[in-house]
Design an enzyme around this catalytic site. Structure first.
Site, PDB file in Angstrom:
ATOM      1  N   GLN A  32      37.582  48.176  36.425  1.00 16.67           N
ATOM      2  CA  GLN A  32      36.853  49.419  36.162  1.00 16.67           C
ATOM      3  C   GLN A  32      35.810  49.769  37.212  1.00 16.67           C
ATOM      4  OE1 GLN A  32      35.391  48.692  32.127  1.00 16.67           O
ATOM      5  NE2 GLN A  32      37.145  49.759  31.271  1.00 16.67           N
ATOM      6  N   ASP A  38      47.270  38.798  50.038  1.00 12.86           N
ATOM      7  CA  ASP A  38      46.710  40.135  49.786  1.00 12.86           C
ATOM      8  C   ASP A  38      45.394  40.081  49.036  1.00 12.86           C
ATOM      9  OD1 ASP A  38      48.905  41.153  51.045  1.00 12.86           O
ATOM     10  OD2 ASP A  38      49.828  42.014  49.247  1.00 12.86           O
ATOM     11  N   ARG A  95      47.184  45.244  56.890  1.00 12.96           N
ATOM     12  CA  ARG A  95      46.759  43.942  57.410  1.00 12.96           C
ATOM     13  C   ARG A  95      46.702  42.919  56.275  1.00 12.96           C
ATOM     14  NH1 ARG A  95      43.682  44.707  62.067  1.00 12.96           N
ATOM     15  NH2 ARG A  95      43.871  42.429  62.357  1.00 12.96           N
ATOM     16  N   ASP A 136      41.126  48.672  25.003  1.00 15.20           N
ATOM     17  CA  ASP A 136      40.477  47.527  25.638  1.00 15.20           C
ATOM     18  C   ASP A 136      39.490  47.962  26.720  1.00 15.20           C
ATOM     19  OD1 ASP A 136      41.785  45.726  24.045  1.00 15.20           O
ATOM     20  OD2 ASP A 136      43.326  45.219  25.512  1.00 15.20           O
ATOM     21  N   ASN A 164      36.956  39.915  31.657  1.00 13.97           N
ATOM     22  CA  ASN A 164      38.348  39.605  31.957  1.00 13.97           C
ATOM     23  C   ASN A 164      38.542  38.906  33.298  1.00 13.97           C
ATOM     24  OD1 ASN A 164      39.563  40.429  29.632  1.00 13.97           O
ATOM     25  ND2 ASN A 164      40.560  42.234  30.481  1.00 13.97           N
TER      26      ASN A 164
END
Length: 270
Positions: A232, A167, A149, A68, A138
């Site tokens: 990527q 996050d 932090r 993929d 995607n």
């Protein structure tokens, strides 16, 4: 499907199995009178090397040979309106793939004989400041740069604004619903739908995943962040800088041989 005159091949450069499959495919295409090209800097025995900016003028179809990751990279490398056949050789699950090593020869013969149909998908793109980043098939992931932090992330969508300490946030297409989104507990969507999924990463206060129409989303973090395209390519986003995420002008087209419903489920093991 129109007659194929030329095929450009993109494959894993360091995978011996994928490169051997590429050489074999080049021979099969040549025997049928179809020109095979290797997209620079890749070199494949039996193929003429073609620069990326010449691909659109010389070929009708792209073969992405690998997993993929190879397919995702290929769609960022080639013009978006050229169809692509994803061949899983040397990859893992191959959720995006249509062909595998064991049925490669019969599949390619069928394609040369004119079988197949196109499966269109949307892509999304982030703009940070004035910089337009590469399109994502995607997902686009915004995550904190400083692991000590927890930033406050603002999300503006459809006239509303949501602010939470978390996050990060993942904005996924239906194609990407089986990626980071699924790993974080998000829903799997039919790949042909036209919508987006917003999946929060470790929110301090519980925040659900959201499925929304394809409209612009503006994301901003109170701290320095990393913006990652399809797992990527990574870019740094400074604290307080708005990132605008919207549908990319060009979608992509997969070449398919068989119609399937929720094609992702079998590949996920369900």
């Amino acid at each position: 499907m129109a007659k194929i005159r030329g095929v450009a091949i993109i494959t894993k450069r360091k995978n011996i199995e994928a490169k051997a499959a590429a050489t074999k495919i080049a021979g099969m295409l040549g025997a049928k009178g179809v020109r095979a090209f290797a997209v620079s800097p890749l070199k494949i025995r039996g193929c003429e090397t073609l620069e990326q900016d010449k691909v659109k003028d010389r070929v009708d179809l792209i073969f992405a040979i690998g997993g993929d990751g190879t397919t995702l990279k290929a769609f960022r490398t080639i013009p978006g309106d050229l169809p692509l056949l994803s061949i899983n050789v040397g990859g893992h699950r191959g959720i995006l793939s249509e062909v595998y090593a064991e049925n490669m020869e019969s599949a390619i013969k069928g394609i040369i004989d004119g079988r197949g149909f196109y499966d269109s998908r949307i892509r999304i793109q982030a703009v940070a400041g004035r910089a337009a980043l590469p399109p994502a098939l995607n997902e686009i992931l915004l995550t904190r740069a400083d692991l000590s932090r927890t930033p406050t992330i603002s999300i503006k969508l459809m006239g509303d604004e949501i602010k939470h300490r978390m996050d990060g946030i993942v904005v996924s297409t239906p194609t990407g619903s089986t990626g980071h989104n699924l790993s974080l507990g998000g829903p799997v969507l039919h790949e042909g739908m036209s919508c987006l999924i917003l999946t929060p990463i470790a929110p301090v206060n519980k925040m659900p995943q959201l499925v929304i129409p394809v409209e612009e989303i503006v994301v901003k973090s109170s701290h320095k962040s990393h913006l990652i395209i399809d797992g990527q390519e990574s870019f740094v986003v400074e604290a307080g800088r708005e990132v605008r995420i919207s549908q990319h002008a060009l979608g992509v087209k997969f070449l398919r041989l068989q119609k399937k419903g929720m094609r992702q489920l079998a590949k996920l093991g369900f």
